[in-house]
Structure formats: structure tokens, C-alpha cells
Motif scaffolding. Structure first.
Motif, PDB file in Angstrom:
ATOM      1  N   ARG A  34       0.865  -1.175   0.000  1.00  0.00           N
ATOM      2  CA  ARG A  34       0.000   0.000   0.000  1.00  0.00           C
ATOM      3  C   ARG A  34       0.904   1.228   0.000  1.00  0.00           C
ATOM      4  NH1 ARG A  34      -4.950   0.044   3.682  1.00  0.00           N
ATOM      5  NH2 ARG A  34      -6.237   0.424   1.870  1.00  0.00           N
ATOM      6  N   MET A  35       0.825   1.988  -1.055  1.00  0.00           N
ATOM      7  CA  MET A  35       1.663   3.165  -1.176  1.00  0.00           C
ATOM      8  C   MET A  35       1.121   4.277  -0.283  1.00  0.00           C
ATOM      9  SD  MET A  35       4.040   2.308  -3.155  1.00  0.00           S
ATOM     10  CE  MET A  35       4.477   1.233  -4.500  1.00  0.00           C
ATOM     11  N   PHE A  43       7.719   1.675  -8.032  1.00  0.00           N
ATOM     12  CA  PHE A  43       9.118   2.054  -8.199  1.00  0.00           C
ATOM     13  C   PHE A  43       9.989   0.826  -8.037  1.00  0.00           C
ATOM     14  CE2 PHE A  43       8.012   2.807  -3.788  1.00  0.00           C
ATOM     15  CZ  PHE A  43       9.042   2.221  -3.077  1.00  0.00           C
ATOM     16  N   VAL A  44      11.226   0.936  -8.509  1.00  0.00           N
ATOM     17  CA  VAL A  44      12.187  -0.162  -8.425  1.00  0.00           C
ATOM     18  C   VAL A  44      13.204   0.162  -7.353  1.00  0.00           C
ATOM     19  CG1 VAL A  44      13.923  -1.527  -9.642  1.00  0.00           C
ATOM     20  CG2 VAL A  44      11.980  -0.622 -10.889  1.00  0.00           C
ATOM     21  N   GLU A  45      13.504  -0.819  -6.550  1.00  0.00           N
ATOM     22  CA  GLU A  45      14.562  -0.707  -5.553  1.00  0.00           C
ATOM     23  C   GLU A  45      15.676  -1.658  -5.978  1.00  0.00           C
ATOM     24  OE1 GLU A  45      15.294  -1.557  -0.803  1.00  0.00           O
ATOM     25  OE2 GLU A  45      13.464  -2.275  -1.771  1.00  0.00           O
ATOM     26  N   ARG A  46      16.855  -1.122  -6.186  1.00  0.00           N
ATOM     27  CA  ARG A  46      18.001  -1.955  -6.543  1.00  0.00           C
ATOM     28  C   ARG A  46      18.680  -2.389  -5.255  1.00  0.00           C
ATOM     29  NH1 ARG A  46      21.179  -1.957 -11.748  1.00  0.00           N
ATOM     30  NH2 ARG A  46      19.384  -3.260 -12.101  1.00  0.00           N
ATOM     31  N   ARG A  47      18.640  -3.680  -4.985  1.00  0.00           N
ATOM     32  CA  ARG A  47      19.333  -4.240  -3.827  1.00  0.00           C
ATOM     33  C   ARG A  47      20.559  -4.994  -4.323  1.00  0.00           C
ATOM     34  NH1 ARG A  47      14.351  -6.687  -0.187  1.00  0.00           N
ATOM     35  NH2 ARG A  47      13.359  -4.675   0.219  1.00  0.00           N
ATOM     36  N   ALA A  48      21.421  -5.346  -3.397  1.00  0.00           N
ATOM     37  CA  ALA A  48      22.642  -6.061  -3.774  1.00  0.00           C
ATOM     38  C   ALA A  48      22.309  -7.390  -4.441  1.00  0.00           C
ATOM     39  CB  ALA A  48      23.517  -6.282  -2.546  1.00  0.00           C
ATOM     40  N   ASP A  49      21.242  -8.047  -3.994  1.00  0.00           N
ATOM     41  CA  ASP A  49      20.937  -9.395  -4.476  1.00  0.00           C
ATOM     42  C   ASP A  49      19.820  -9.462  -5.510  1.00  0.00           C
ATOM     43  OD1 ASP A  49      19.043  -8.603  -2.582  1.00  0.00           O
ATOM     44  OD2 ASP A  49      18.661 -10.657  -1.943  1.00  0.00           O
ATOM     45  N   ALA A  50      19.069  -8.368  -5.712  1.00  0.00           N
ATOM     46  CA  ALA A  50      17.928  -8.419  -6.631  1.00  0.00           C
ATOM     47  C   ALA A  50      17.405  -7.021  -6.911  1.00  0.00           C
ATOM     48  CB  ALA A  50      16.809  -9.261  -6.032  1.00  0.00           C
ATOM     49  N   ASP A  51      16.602  -6.925  -7.962  1.00  0.00           N
ATOM     50  CA  ASP A  51      15.831  -5.717  -8.223  1.00  0.00           C
ATOM     51  C   ASP A  51      14.418  -5.997  -7.730  1.00  0.00           C
ATOM     52  OD1 ASP A  51      17.912  -4.282  -9.471  1.00  0.00           O
ATOM     53  OD2 ASP A  51      17.570  -5.404 -11.329  1.00  0.00           O
ATOM     54  N   VAL A  52      13.901  -5.107  -6.917  1.00  0.00           N
ATOM     55  CA  VAL A  52      12.580  -5.298  -6.311  1.00  0.00           C
ATOM     56  C   VAL A  52      11.641  -4.228  -6.849  1.00  0.00           C
ATOM     57  CG1 VAL A  52      11.276  -5.441  -4.162  1.00  0.00           C
ATOM     58  CG2 VAL A  52      13.655  -6.233  -4.234  1.00  0.00           C
ATOM     59  N   ILE A  53      10.552  -4.685  -7.446  1.00  0.00           N
ATOM     60  CA  ILE A  53       9.540  -3.760  -7.949  1.00  0.00           C
ATOM     61  C   ILE A  53       8.429  -3.679  -6.913  1.00  0.00           C
ATOM     62  CG2 ILE A  53       7.808  -3.335  -9.726  1.00  0.00           C
ATOM     63  CD1 ILE A  53       9.706  -4.704 -11.711  1.00  0.00           C
ATOM     64  N   HIS A  54       8.263  -2.491  -6.362  1.00  0.00           N
ATOM     65  CA  HIS A  54       7.180  -2.223  -5.421  1.00  0.00           C
ATOM     66  C   HIS A  54       6.037  -1.634  -6.237  1.00  0.00           C
ATOM     67  CE1 HIS A  54       9.824  -2.619  -1.849  1.00  0.00           C
ATOM     68  NE2 HIS A  54      10.738  -2.186  -2.695  1.00  0.00           N
ATOM     69  N   PHE A  55       4.824  -2.134  -6.013  1.00  0.00           N
ATOM     70  CA  PHE A  55       3.684  -1.615  -6.762  1.00  0.00           C
ATOM     71  C   PHE A  55       2.457  -1.577  -5.875  1.00  0.00           C
ATOM     72  CE2 PHE A  55       3.788  -6.154  -7.279  1.00  0.00           C
ATOM     73  CZ  PHE A  55       2.460  -6.562  -7.203  1.00  0.00           C
ATOM     74  N   GLU A  56       1.545  -0.673  -6.218  1.00  0.00           N
ATOM     75  CA  GLU A  56       0.329  -0.472  -5.443  1.00  0.00           C
ATOM     76  C   GLU A  56      -0.519  -1.738  -5.430  1.00  0.00           C
ATOM     77  OE1 GLU A  56      -2.246   0.469  -3.073  1.00  0.00           O
ATOM     78  OE2 GLU A  56      -1.055   2.248  -3.538  1.00  0.00           O
ATOM     79  N   GLN A  57      -0.851  -2.191  -4.229  1.00  0.00           N
ATOM     80  CA  GLN A  57      -1.659  -3.405  -4.102  1.00  0.00           C
ATOM     81  C   GLN A  57      -3.149  -3.109  -4.147  1.00  0.00           C
ATOM     82  OE1 GLN A  57      -0.417  -5.057  -0.363  1.00  0.00           O
ATOM     83  NE2 GLN A  57      -1.837  -3.806   0.829  1.00  0.00           N
ATOM     84  N   GLU A  58      -3.530  -1.865  -3.906  1.00  0.00           N
ATOM     85  CA  GLU A  58      -4.939  -1.495  -3.841  1.00  0.00           C
ATOM     86  C   GLU A  58      -5.443  -0.942  -5.169  1.00  0.00           C
ATOM     87  OE1 GLU A  58      -6.819  -2.093  -1.095  1.00  0.00           O
ATOM     88  OE2 GLU A  58      -5.038  -2.937  -0.125  1.00  0.00           O
ATOM     89  N   THR A  59      -5.179  -1.678  -6.244  1.00  0.00           N
ATOM     90  CA  THR A  59      -5.659  -1.277  -7.560  1.00  0.00           C
ATOM     91  C   THR A  59      -5.952  -2.543  -8.361  1.00  0.00           C
ATOM     92  OG1 THR A  59      -5.249   0.197  -9.435  1.00  0.00           O
ATOM     93  CG2 THR A  59      -3.351  -1.075  -8.619  1.00  0.00           C
ATOM     94  N   SER A  60      -6.494  -2.386  -9.541  1.00  0.00           N
ATOM     95  CA  SER A  60      -6.869  -3.548 -10.357  1.00  0.00           C
ATOM     96  C   SER A  60      -5.634  -4.313 -10.832  1.00  0.00           C
ATOM     97  CB  SER A  60      -7.680  -3.095 -11.569  1.00  0.00           C
ATOM     98  OG  SER A  60      -6.845  -2.412 -12.483  1.00  0.00           O
TER      99      SER A  60
END
Length: 155
Positions: A34-35, A43-60
Motif C-alpha cells: 500500500r503506497m 518504483f524499483v529498488e536496486r538491492r545487492a541481491d535483486a531488483d525489487v519492484i514495489h507496486f500499489e496493491q490497492e488497484t486492479s
């Protein structure tokens, strides 16, 4: 440009993420959340071990797929700078009231210029089109009949 990626026919966002991960050599993880007010829808978070895409969960689901495709486009276009992980011990001393996870989240974000956003939007739309028109049982592929011309050709 999406065709130049030589991606296989896809039917789910997860398969698209796997294809991008194979191409980049870095895992891509999806994190619905939930943003907060004022945050972007993804948005994308670049971590040492992976790229993590965070996205709004309260949408279609369709909107989530669009957000994810846009963020994947940032990855494919090389818009994400390498960000070293924050020194958590130093962060506790300098910013003792801020949660280290929140600090990592904020420092992992990038702010893109208008040209990068436009590039990601165009490529993201192309990736979305691939998903929507892909054969298969994925949720977005169910939209394909609505996008077909009477003679069976995609519009």
C-alpha cells in the motif's frame, strides 16, 4: 524496441519478470504494498541481491501489470543506477529514529528525468501490449478478444 528484446510469447507478469531477470542476470522480485500519500504507484529498488519492484496493491490487476511493465522498462533501459547498500550501523547513529528498511527503500529509489520517464512509458506500454495480446491463460490475455479486429487481427 520491445520486439528487439526477443522475449518469448508471455501470458503473465511473472513470466515477463523472469525473462527480464534472465536478460539482466539479476533476480526481479515483485512486492505489492500500500503506497503512502505522495508516493508513486510503483518504483524499483536496486538491492545487492535483486531488483525489487514495489507496486500499489490497492488497484486492479490490469493497473498493477501496467505499473510493473513501466518499472521493468526502467530496468531494461538501464535507468537504475547502482546504489550501494546503506551502512545500517552508521544510519542508526546518524538517523536513530528512522527504520533501516525505510532508509534502504528511500535510498534505493531513483528520480528519473522526463526523457527517461517517457522512454519507460513507451517501452512499458509495448511490454503491456505483449502481455495483453499473448496467448495463454494469464489474466491480461483474457483481454485479447476485445482487442481483435473482426477478421481476427489485432488492432
Amino acid at each position: 524496441m520491445a520486439r528487439a528484446l526477443d522475449l518469448p510469447p508471455l501470458s503473465t507478469v511473472e513470466e515477463l519478470c523472469a525473462a527480464v531477470a534472465d536478460r539482466s542476470g539479476r533476480p526481479v522480485r515483485l512486492t505489492p504494498r500500500r503506497m503512502r500519500v505522495g508516493e508513486p504507484s510503483g518504483f524499483v529498488e536496486r538491492r545487492a541481491d535483486a531488483d525489487v519492484i514495489h507496486f500499489e496493491q490497492e488497484t486492479s490487476g490490469l493497473h498493477q501489470a501496467h505499473i510493473i511493465c513501466h518499472e521493468l522498462a526502467h530496468l531494461l533501459c538501464g535507468h537504475l543506477a547502482e546504489v550501494p547498500p546503506p551502512d545500517e550501523e552508521a544510519a542508526r547513529v546518524e538517523l536513530p529514529t528512522i527504520d533501516p528498511d525505510m532508509l534502504r527503500l528511500v535510498l534505493g529509489r531513483s528520480h528519473y528525468d522526463d526523457a527517461a520517464e517517457q522512454e519507460a512509458e513507451v517501452l512499458g506500454a509495448e511490454l503491456m501490449r505483449i502481455l495483453v495480446l499473448a496467448p495463454g491463460a494469464g489474466t491480461t490475455s483474457q483481454l485479447a478478444p476485445a482487442l481483435e479486429h473482426r477478421r481476427g487481427q489485432h488492432v
